[in-house]
Design a protein around this motif. Structure first.
Motif, PDB file in Angstrom:
ATOM      1  N   UNK A  57     111.510  20.128  48.546  1.00  0.00           N
ATOM      2  CA  UNK A  57     111.091  18.726  48.511  1.00  0.00           C
ATOM      3  C   UNK A  57     110.032  18.437  49.568  1.00  0.00           C
ATOM      4  N   UNK A  58     110.166  19.048  50.748  1.00  0.00           N
ATOM      5  CA  UNK A  58     109.172  18.851  51.799  1.00  0.00           C
ATOM      6  C   UNK A  58     109.386  19.868  52.910  1.00  0.00           C
ATOM      7  N   UNK A 101     101.113  16.708  48.564  1.00  0.00           N
ATOM      8  CA  UNK A 101     100.540  15.831  49.579  1.00  0.00           C
ATOM      9  C   UNK A 101     100.688  16.460  50.964  1.00  0.00           C
ATOM     10  N   UNK A 102      99.602  16.497  51.713  1.00  0.00           N
ATOM     11  CA  UNK A 102      99.618  16.950  53.102  1.00  0.00           C
ATOM     12  C   UNK A 102      99.262  15.767  53.985  1.00  0.00           C
ATOM     13  N   UNK A 143     102.917  17.356  57.616  1.00  0.00           N
ATOM     14  CA  UNK A 143     104.015  17.332  56.648  1.00  0.00           C
ATOM     15  C   UNK A 143     103.464  17.581  55.243  1.00  0.00           C
ATOM     16  N   UNK A 144     104.233  18.316  54.438  1.00  0.00           N
ATOM     17  CA  UNK A 144     103.848  18.647  53.069  1.00  0.00           C
ATOM     18  C   UNK A 144     104.984  18.238  52.148  1.00  0.00           C
ATOM     19  N   UNK A 145     104.682  17.427  51.140  1.00  0.00           N
ATOM     20  CA  UNK A 145     105.738  17.022  50.215  1.00  0.00           C
ATOM     21  C   UNK A 145     105.205  16.984  48.790  1.00  0.00           C
ATOM     22  N   UNK A 200     113.188  20.985  53.786  1.00  0.00           N
ATOM     23  CA  UNK A 200     114.279  20.444  52.970  1.00  0.00           C
ATOM     24  C   UNK A 200     114.090  20.878  51.525  1.00  0.00           C
ATOM     25  N   UNK A 201     115.177  21.268  50.880  1.00  0.00           N
ATOM     26  CA  UNK A 201     115.094  21.763  49.509  1.00  0.00           C
ATOM     27  C   UNK A 201     116.407  21.527  48.786  1.00  0.00           C
TER      28      UNK A 201
END
Length: 261
Positions: A105-106, A179-180, A191-193, A228-229
């Motif tokens: 997720x991110x 998205x970065x 952050x990458x999500x 997180x996953x």
């Protein structure tokens, strides 16, 4: 009698999906897992390995509450890695094996800078590289260039710079709306999500470019901050439920004998 039979039959023929607990990797979870000082550890079912061989996990702490997980190797010259991050000049990498797979997720990294953030230093335009392998054995990579020329922006690319997107200020989107976002320049946090939607990732490798600045000890480096996953759903095959069917049939026989008696 019928209830025994139907219960066993339903249990044997139904394929059940068992949701696993969410995956959460951060400084608390890697401390609990004993990652620091180890060559490998497991967090929420994810196997983390420090590379190359002989490397161990270490922490980078800015003293202001930002703690990242890095890799410490000996280096080709035996001098040892001078920092606590993932450094390209030593070939350092961090691999995460998600087993049956997970939808990420991110995730976020820290201590990822460019020369503008360290005026007068030899800091390079740092490059972070993330290599994803999916459960169908396809792969993709994402690279982030923390560019001086971009001012407060940065450049994010996919598949070895095949597609390049310049950020607008502190945010950029690429490849299926990944998205970065730069959330801190002081701690170099990105952050990458929105990563690949529900696609299931089997492994992730974090590494950097080998871009040592001549005559210095400066090169690309950063540390993992969080990830997180959601684990892939575990499917219970039909044979695993057969004992329940046998139990139902046994109950059917017992009820039948009682009625005859």
């Amino acid at each position: 009698m019928r209830s025994y039979f139907l219960a066993g039959l339903f249990a044997a023929t139904a394929v059940s999906a068992t949701p696993a607990a969410a995956i959460s990797i951060n400084d608390l979870s890697w401390d609990l897992a004993g990652c620091v000082g180890a060559a490998a550890c497991t967090i929420d079912g994810v196997d983390l390995t420090a590379q190359p061989g002989g490397s161990t996990f270490t922490e980078q702490n800015d003293g202001a509450g930002v703690i990242g997980l890095g890799v410490n190797s000996t280096g080709d010259d035996g001098s040892g890695s001078p920092g606590n991050e993932i450094q390209g000049r030593f070939g350092e990498m961090m691999s995460l094996d998600f087993g049956a797979g997970a939808s990420i997720t991110d995730f976020s990294i820290a201590f990822f800078f460019n020369p503008d953030e360290f005026p007068g230093s030899n800091e390079p335009e740092e490059v972070a590289i993330f290599e994803f392998t999916f459960t169908d054995n396809t792969t993709t990579s994402i690279s982030v260039l923390n560019s001086t020329n971009a001012g407060d922006g940065f450049e994010i690319t996919d598949d070895d710079f095949a597609t390049s997107v310049q950020s607008s200020g502190d945010s950029a989107e690429i490849v299926g709306s990944i998205r970065a976002t730069r959330t801190s320049t002081d701690a170099g946090i990105f952050e990458f999500d929105n990563l690949f939607g529900t696609a299931v990732v089997s492994s992730l490798v974090l590494k950097t470019a080998d871009d040592l600045v001549d005559g210095t000890t400066e090169g690309s480096d950063y540390a993992l901050l969080t990830l997180n996953a959601d684990p892939a759903v575990t499917v219970v095959p039909v044979p695993a439920a057969l004992p329940l069917l046998l139990g139902g049939l046994a109950g059917l026989g017992i009820v039948g004998r009682r009625r005859k008696a």
